[in-house]
Motif scaffolding. Structure first.
Motif, PDB file in Angstrom:
ATOM      1  N   LEU A  89       8.835   1.231   0.478  1.00  0.00           N
ATOM      2  CA  LEU A  89       9.339   2.524   0.931  1.00  0.00           C
ATOM      3  C   LEU A  89       8.403   2.999   2.037  1.00  0.00           C
ATOM      4  CD1 LEU A  89      11.245   4.969   0.615  1.00  0.00           C
ATOM      5  CD2 LEU A  89       9.577   5.912  -0.992  1.00  0.00           C
ATOM      6  N   PRO A  90       8.885   3.012   3.287  1.00  0.00           N
ATOM      7  CA  PRO A  90       8.022   3.467   4.385  1.00  0.00           C
ATOM      8  C   PRO A  90       7.642   4.935   4.214  1.00  0.00           C
ATOM      9  CG  PRO A  90       9.954   2.318   5.235  1.00  0.00           C
ATOM     10  CD  PRO A  90      10.190   2.559   3.776  1.00  0.00           C
ATOM     11  N   LYS A  91       6.445   5.288   4.684  1.00  0.00           N
ATOM     12  CA  LYS A  91       5.980   6.670   4.662  1.00  0.00           C
ATOM     13  C   LYS A  91       6.149   7.273   6.045  1.00  0.00           C
ATOM     14  CE  LYS A  91       1.783   6.924   3.028  1.00  0.00           C
ATOM     15  NZ  LYS A  91       0.472   6.680   2.434  1.00  0.00           N
ATOM     16  N   PRO A  92       6.596   8.521   6.134  1.00  0.00           N
ATOM     17  CA  PRO A  92       7.047   9.365   5.029  1.00  0.00           C
ATOM     18  C   PRO A  92       8.400   8.877   4.499  1.00  0.00           C
ATOM     19  CG  PRO A  92       7.429  10.473   7.124  1.00  0.00           C
ATOM     20  CD  PRO A  92       6.703   9.201   7.444  1.00  0.00           C
ATOM     21  N   PRO A  93       8.706   9.171   3.224  1.00  0.00           N
ATOM     22  CA  PRO A  93       9.950   8.648   2.634  1.00  0.00           C
ATOM     23  C   PRO A  93      11.190   9.222   3.316  1.00  0.00           C
ATOM     24  CG  PRO A  93       8.875  10.196   1.146  1.00  0.00           C
ATOM     25  CD  PRO A  93       7.942   9.994   2.290  1.00  0.00           C
ATOM     26  N   GLN A  94      12.085   8.339   3.708  1.00  0.00           N
ATOM     27  CA  GLN A  94      13.348   8.751   4.320  1.00  0.00           C
ATOM     28  C   GLN A  94      14.425   8.815   3.232  1.00  0.00           C
ATOM     29  OE1 GLN A  94      13.555   9.618   7.619  1.00  0.00           O
ATOM     30  NE2 GLN A  94      11.342   9.370   7.477  1.00  0.00           N
ATOM     31  N   PRO A  95      15.217   9.881   3.174  1.00  0.00           N
ATOM     32  CA  PRO A  95      16.190  10.054   2.096  1.00  0.00           C
ATOM     33  C   PRO A  95      17.142   8.876   1.923  1.00  0.00           C
ATOM     34  CG  PRO A  95      16.002  12.078   3.362  1.00  0.00           C
ATOM     35  CD  PRO A  95      15.199  11.040   4.095  1.00  0.00           C
ATOM     36  N   ILE A 137       7.760  -0.392  -6.301  1.00  0.00           N
ATOM     37  CA  ILE A 137       7.989  -0.228  -4.867  1.00  0.00           C
ATOM     38  C   ILE A 137       6.683   0.226  -4.216  1.00  0.00           C
ATOM     39  CG2 ILE A 137       9.355   0.964  -3.109  1.00  0.00           C
ATOM     40  CD1 ILE A 137      11.007  -0.784  -5.080  1.00  0.00           C
ATOM     41  N   MET A 138       6.243  -0.504  -3.206  1.00  0.00           N
ATOM     42  CA  MET A 138       5.051  -0.106  -2.454  1.00  0.00           C
ATOM     43  C   MET A 138       5.433   1.003  -1.476  1.00  0.00           C
ATOM     44  SD  MET A 138       2.483  -1.842  -3.552  1.00  0.00           S
ATOM     45  CE  MET A 138       1.321  -1.172  -2.371  1.00  0.00           C
ATOM     46  N   CYS A 139       4.562   1.995  -1.342  1.00  0.00           N
ATOM     47  CA  CYS A 139       4.736   3.072  -0.365  1.00  0.00           C
ATOM     48  C   CYS A 139       3.656   2.894   0.693  1.00  0.00           C
ATOM     49  CB  CYS A 139       4.586   4.430  -1.028  1.00  0.00           C
ATOM     50  SG  CYS A 139       5.772   4.718  -2.341  1.00  0.00           S
ATOM     51  N   SER A 140       4.072   2.684   1.930  1.00  0.00           N
ATOM     52  CA  SER A 140       3.089   2.406   2.979  1.00  0.00           C
ATOM     53  C   SER A 140       3.675   2.690   4.345  1.00  0.00           C
ATOM     54  CB  SER A 140       2.661   0.939   2.902  1.00  0.00           C
ATOM     55  OG  SER A 140       1.774   0.615   3.941  1.00  0.00           O
ATOM     56  N   SER A 141       2.803   3.040   5.280  1.00  0.00           N
ATOM     57  CA  SER A 141       3.240   3.152   6.666  1.00  0.00           C
ATOM     58  C   SER A 141       3.158   1.784   7.346  1.00  0.00           C
ATOM     59  CB  SER A 141       2.385   4.185   7.410  1.00  0.00           C
ATOM     60  OG  SER A 141       1.017   3.875   7.272  1.00  0.00           O
ATOM     61  N   ASN A 142       2.607   0.804   6.651  1.00  0.00           N
ATOM     62  CA  ASN A 142       2.512  -0.566   7.156  1.00  0.00           C
ATOM     63  C   ASN A 142       3.737  -1.341   6.675  1.00  0.00           C
ATOM     64  OD1 ASN A 142       1.869  -3.171   7.846  1.00  0.00           O
ATOM     65  ND2 ASN A 142      -0.020  -3.266   6.687  1.00  0.00           N
ATOM     66  N   ASP A 143       4.644  -1.666   7.584  1.00  0.00           N
ATOM     67  CA  ASP A 143       5.846  -2.388   7.154  1.00  0.00           C
ATOM     68  C   ASP A 143       6.022  -3.710   7.897  1.00  0.00           C
ATOM     69  OD1 ASP A 143       6.578  -1.447   9.619  1.00  0.00           O
ATOM     70  OD2 ASP A 143       8.520  -0.665   8.993  1.00  0.00           O
ATOM     71  N   ASP A 144       4.907  -4.287   8.386  1.00  0.00           N
ATOM     72  CA  ASP A 144       5.057  -5.557   9.087  1.00  0.00           C
ATOM     73  C   ASP A 144       5.327  -6.691   8.087  1.00  0.00           C
ATOM     74  OD1 ASP A 144       2.581  -6.686   8.147  1.00  0.00           O
ATOM     75  OD2 ASP A 144       1.513  -5.588   9.699  1.00  0.00           O
ATOM     76  N   MET A 198       4.105   2.781  -5.794  1.00  0.00           N
ATOM     77  CA  MET A 198       2.655   2.610  -5.683  1.00  0.00           C
ATOM     78  C   MET A 198       2.235   2.702  -4.223  1.00  0.00           C
ATOM     79  SD  MET A 198      -0.223   2.071  -7.215  1.00  0.00           S
ATOM     80  CE  MET A 198       0.301   1.591  -8.850  1.00  0.00           C
ATOM     81  N   ASP A 199       1.329   3.623  -3.931  1.00  0.00           N
ATOM     82  CA  ASP A 199       0.807   3.759  -2.569  1.00  0.00           C
ATOM     83  C   ASP A 199      -0.088   2.570  -2.262  1.00  0.00           C
ATOM     84  OD1 ASP A 199      -0.369   4.739  -0.114  1.00  0.00           O
ATOM     85  OD2 ASP A 199       0.211   6.736  -0.779  1.00  0.00           O
ATOM     86  N   GLN A 200      -0.113   2.165  -1.017  1.00  0.00           N
ATOM     87  CA  GLN A 200      -0.957   1.039  -0.607  1.00  0.00           C
ATOM     88  C   GLN A 200      -2.431   1.441  -0.596  1.00  0.00           C
ATOM     89  OE1 GLN A 200      -0.425  -0.213   3.446  1.00  0.00           O
ATOM     90  NE2 GLN A 200      -1.942  -1.818   3.303  1.00  0.00           N
ATOM     91  N   VAL A 201      -2.733   2.587   0.010  1.00  0.00           N
ATOM     92  CA  VAL A 201      -4.118   3.014   0.187  1.00  0.00           C
ATOM     93  C   VAL A 201      -4.453   4.057  -0.877  1.00  0.00           C
ATOM     94  CG1 VAL A 201      -5.770   4.065   1.762  1.00  0.00           C
ATOM     95  CG2 VAL A 201      -3.965   2.590   2.666  1.00  0.00           C
ATOM     96  N   LEU A 202      -5.394   3.711  -1.752  1.00  0.00           N
ATOM     97  CA  LEU A 202      -5.817   4.596  -2.826  1.00  0.00           C
ATOM     98  C   LEU A 202      -7.338   4.623  -2.886  1.00  0.00           C
ATOM     99  CD1 LEU A 202      -3.399   3.276  -5.602  1.00  0.00           C
ATOM    100  CD2 LEU A 202      -3.212   5.451  -4.421  1.00  0.00           C
ATOM    101  N   PRO A 203      -7.912   5.698  -3.425  1.00  0.00           N
ATOM    102  CA  PRO A 203      -9.360   5.677  -3.622  1.00  0.00           C
ATOM    103  C   PRO A 203      -9.713   4.631  -4.686  1.00  0.00           C
ATOM    104  CG  PRO A 203      -8.391   7.697  -4.519  1.00  0.00           C
ATOM    105  CD  PRO A 203      -7.293   6.947  -3.838  1.00  0.00           C
TER     106      PRO A 203
END
Length: 195
Positions: A92-98, A69-76, A41-46
Protein backbone atom coordinates in the motif's frame (compact mmCIF):
# COMPACT_ATOMS: atom_id res chain seq x y z
CA UNK A 1 2.59 8.28 14.04
CA UNK A 2 1.50 10.22 10.96
CA UNK A 3 1.37 6.99 8.93
CA UNK A 4 -0.79 5.28 11.60
CA UNK A 5 -3.11 8.29 11.68
CA UNK A 6 -3.45 8.47 7.89
CA UNK A 7 -4.10 4.73 7.51
CA UNK A 8 -6.61 4.66 10.40
CA UNK A 9 -8.52 7.56 8.84
CA UNK A 10 -8.52 5.81 5.44
CA UNK A 11 -9.79 2.54 6.98
CA UNK A 12 -12.62 4.09 9.03
CA UNK A 13 -15.19 4.24 6.16
CA UNK A 14 -14.75 0.49 5.58
CA UNK A 15 -16.19 -0.45 8.98
CA UNK A 16 -13.20 -2.52 10.09
CA UNK A 17 -11.96 -2.74 13.67
CA UNK A 18 -8.55 -1.07 13.86
CA UNK A 19 -5.71 -1.74 16.29
CA UNK A 20 -2.43 0.17 15.98
CA UNK A 21 1.07 -0.29 17.34
CA UNK A 22 3.84 2.31 17.53
CA UNK A 23 6.68 -0.08 16.61
CA UNK A 24 7.45 -3.66 15.59
CA UNK A 25 7.93 -4.90 19.17
CA UNK A 26 4.50 -3.62 20.18
CA UNK A 27 2.98 -5.11 17.01
CA UNK A 28 4.48 -8.54 17.80
CA UNK A 29 3.08 -8.40 21.33
CA UNK A 30 -0.33 -7.39 19.99
CA UNK A 31 -0.56 -10.19 17.40
CA UNK A 32 0.41 -12.73 20.06
CA UNK A 33 -2.51 -11.63 22.27
CA UNK A 34 -5.23 -11.21 19.63
CA UNK A 35 -6.16 -12.64 16.24
CA UNK A 36 -6.22 -10.35 13.17
CA UNK A 37 -7.61 -10.97 9.67
CA UNK A 38 -5.32 -8.47 7.93
CA UNK A 39 -2.12 -6.69 8.97
CA UNK A 40 -0.68 -3.46 7.56
CA UNK A 41 3.03 -3.09 8.35
CA UNK A 42 5.05 0.09 7.82
CA UNK A 43 8.46 -0.38 6.23
CA UNK A 44 10.33 2.13 8.41
CA UNK A 45 9.88 1.65 12.15
CA UNK A 46 11.94 2.54 15.21
CA UNK A 47 14.11 -0.43 16.17
CA UNK A 48 13.20 -3.52 14.14
CA UNK A 49 12.27 -2.86 10.50
CA UNK A 50 8.85 -3.66 9.10
CA UNK A 51 10.31 -6.41 6.90
CA UNK A 52 11.88 -8.11 9.93
CA UNK A 53 8.57 -7.82 11.78
CA UNK A 54 6.72 -9.46 8.85
CA UNK A 55 9.11 -12.42 8.99
CA UNK A 56 8.58 -12.81 12.75
CA UNK A 57 4.79 -12.58 12.40
CA UNK A 58 4.89 -15.18 9.62
CA UNK A 59 6.72 -17.56 11.98
CA UNK A 60 3.75 -17.50 14.38
CA UNK A 61 1.43 -20.44 13.52
CA UNK A 62 -1.85 -18.45 13.49
CA UNK A 63 -0.34 -16.00 10.99
CA UNK A 64 1.20 -18.35 8.44
CA UNK A 65 -1.44 -17.38 5.86
CA UNK A 66 -2.81 -14.08 7.21
CA UNK A 67 -2.54 -11.30 4.59
CA UNK A 68 0.17 -8.78 5.46
CA UNK A 69 0.39 -5.57 3.45
CA UNK A 70 3.54 -3.43 3.54
CA UNK A 71 2.99 0.34 3.76
CA UNK A 72 5.80 2.28 2.12
CA UNK A 73 6.60 5.19 -0.13
CA UNK A 74 9.15 2.85 -1.76
CA UNK A 75 7.34 0.94 -4.50
CA UNK A 76 10.18 -0.05 -6.83
CA UNK A 77 10.40 -3.63 -8.13
CA UNK A 78 13.35 -4.58 -5.88
CA UNK A 79 11.51 -3.54 -2.73
CA UNK A 80 8.33 -5.33 -3.82
CA UNK A 81 10.34 -8.52 -4.37
CA UNK A 82 12.10 -8.15 -1.02
CA UNK A 83 8.74 -7.63 0.71
CA UNK A 84 7.30 -10.76 -0.95
CA UNK A 85 10.36 -12.79 0.12
CA UNK A 86 9.81 -11.66 3.72
CA UNK A 87 6.18 -12.83 3.55
CA UNK A 88 4.19 -9.72 2.57
CA UNK A 89 1.18 -10.18 0.30
CA UNK A 90 1.06 -6.70 -1.18
CA UNK A 91 2.04 -3.05 -0.97
CA UNK A 92 0.00 0.00 0.00
CA UNK A 93 1.81 3.15 -1.16
CA UNK A 94 2.01 6.06 1.29
CA UNK A 95 -0.02 8.13 1.67
CA UNK A 96 -2.85 5.56 1.31
CA UNK A 97 -5.04 6.16 -1.72
CA UNK A 98 -8.73 5.22 -1.23
CA UNK A 99 -9.03 3.21 -4.47
CA UNK A 100 -5.87 1.17 -3.78
CA UNK A 101 -6.91 0.54 -0.18
CA UNK A 102 -10.41 -0.55 -1.22
CA UNK A 103 -8.93 -2.96 -3.78
CA UNK A 104 -6.59 -4.49 -1.16
CA UNK A 105 -9.44 -4.91 1.31
CA UNK A 106 -11.59 -6.54 -1.36
CA UNK A 107 -8.76 -8.84 -2.35
CA UNK A 108 -7.71 -9.93 1.14
CA UNK A 109 -10.77 -9.61 3.39
CA UNK A 110 -13.97 -10.02 1.44
CA UNK A 111 -15.24 -13.18 -0.12
CA UNK A 112 -16.18 -12.92 -3.84
CA UNK A 113 -19.92 -12.87 -3.11
CA UNK A 114 -19.65 -9.91 -0.72
CA UNK A 115 -20.37 -6.48 -2.04
CA UNK A 116 -17.58 -4.01 -1.29
CA UNK A 117 -18.41 -1.34 1.28
CA UNK A 118 -18.91 1.94 -0.55
CA UNK A 119 -16.30 4.53 0.30
CA UNK A 120 -17.65 8.03 0.84
CA UNK A 121 -15.94 10.69 -1.23
CA UNK A 122 -12.91 12.23 0.42
CA UNK A 123 -10.89 15.26 -0.62
CA UNK A 124 -8.16 12.88 -1.84
CA UNK A 125 -10.61 10.86 -3.95
CA UNK A 126 -12.03 14.04 -5.45
CA UNK A 127 -8.54 15.20 -6.38
CA UNK A 128 -7.88 11.84 -8.06
CA UNK A 129 -10.95 12.41 -10.24
CA UNK A 130 -10.02 16.04 -10.88
CA UNK A 131 -8.54 17.15 -14.16
CA UNK A 132 -5.04 15.66 -14.33
CA UNK A 133 -3.67 18.94 -15.71
CA UNK A 134 -3.05 19.60 -12.02
CA UNK A 135 -0.18 17.07 -11.92
CA UNK A 136 2.35 19.70 -10.91
CA UNK A 137 0.16 20.82 -8.01
CA UNK A 138 -0.33 17.23 -6.88
CA UNK A 139 3.40 16.56 -7.05
CA UNK A 140 4.08 19.65 -4.96
CA UNK A 141 1.50 18.50 -2.43
CA UNK A 142 3.08 15.02 -2.33
CA UNK A 143 6.48 16.61 -1.70
CA UNK A 144 5.03 18.67 1.17
CA UNK A 145 3.42 15.56 2.67
CA UNK A 146 6.72 13.71 2.47
CA UNK A 147 8.58 16.58 4.16
CA UNK A 148 5.96 16.70 6.92
CA UNK A 149 6.25 12.93 7.45
CA UNK A 150 10.04 13.25 7.71
CA UNK A 151 9.65 16.05 10.25
CA UNK A 152 7.24 13.95 12.29
CA UNK A 153 9.63 10.97 12.19
CA UNK A 154 12.38 13.21 13.60
CA UNK A 155 10.01 14.29 16.39
CA UNK A 156 9.21 10.65 17.15
CA UNK A 157 12.94 9.78 17.31
CA UNK A 158 13.51 12.66 19.70
CA UNK A 159 10.65 11.42 21.89
CA UNK A 160 12.36 8.02 22.11
CA UNK A 161 15.53 9.66 23.44
CA UNK A 162 13.85 11.63 26.23
CA UNK A 163 13.94 10.22 29.79
CA UNK A 164 10.90 8.39 31.21
CA UNK A 165 9.24 11.31 32.99
CA UNK A 166 9.43 13.67 30.04
CA UNK A 167 8.50 11.04 27.46
CA UNK A 168 4.77 11.14 28.28
CA UNK A 169 4.65 14.92 27.83
CA UNK A 170 6.66 14.69 24.61
CA UNK A 171 4.29 12.02 23.23
CA UNK A 172 1.28 14.27 23.86
CA UNK A 173 3.06 17.12 22.06
CA UNK A 174 3.96 14.80 19.14
CA UNK A 175 0.34 13.53 18.86
CA UNK A 176 -0.99 17.08 18.80
CA UNK A 177 1.63 17.96 16.18
CA UNK A 178 0.47 14.96 14.13
CA UNK A 179 -3.16 16.09 14.32
CA UNK A 180 -2.12 19.62 13.35
CA UNK A 181 -0.12 18.29 10.36
CA UNK A 182 -3.09 16.19 9.27
CA UNK A 183 -5.38 19.21 9.49
CA UNK A 184 -2.91 21.30 7.47
CA UNK A 185 -2.76 18.58 4.81
CA UNK A 186 -6.56 18.46 4.60
CA UNK A 187 -6.68 22.25 4.23
CA UNK A 188 -4.02 22.06 1.50
CA UNK A 189 -6.01 19.37 -0.35
CA UNK A 190 -9.23 21.37 -0.10
CA UNK A 191 -7.37 24.50 -1.24
CA UNK A 192 -5.83 22.62 -4.18
CA UNK A 193 -9.25 21.28 -5.18
CA UNK A 194 -10.64 24.83 -5.12
CA UNK A 195 -7.96 26.02 -7.54
Amino acid sequence: MSARFALSRALEPHGVEITTAKDAEEALGTVRKSRFDLIFMDQVLPGMSGLEAVQKIRSLPPYAKTPIIMCSSNDDADFRQQARQCGANGLLPKPPQPAVLARLLDQHLRSPEQTPTPTPPTPTAEIENHDMNDDAKLQALDARIERLEQLLERVEKSVAQIDGRSAAIARIVAERAGRELANRLLRAVVSLKGQ
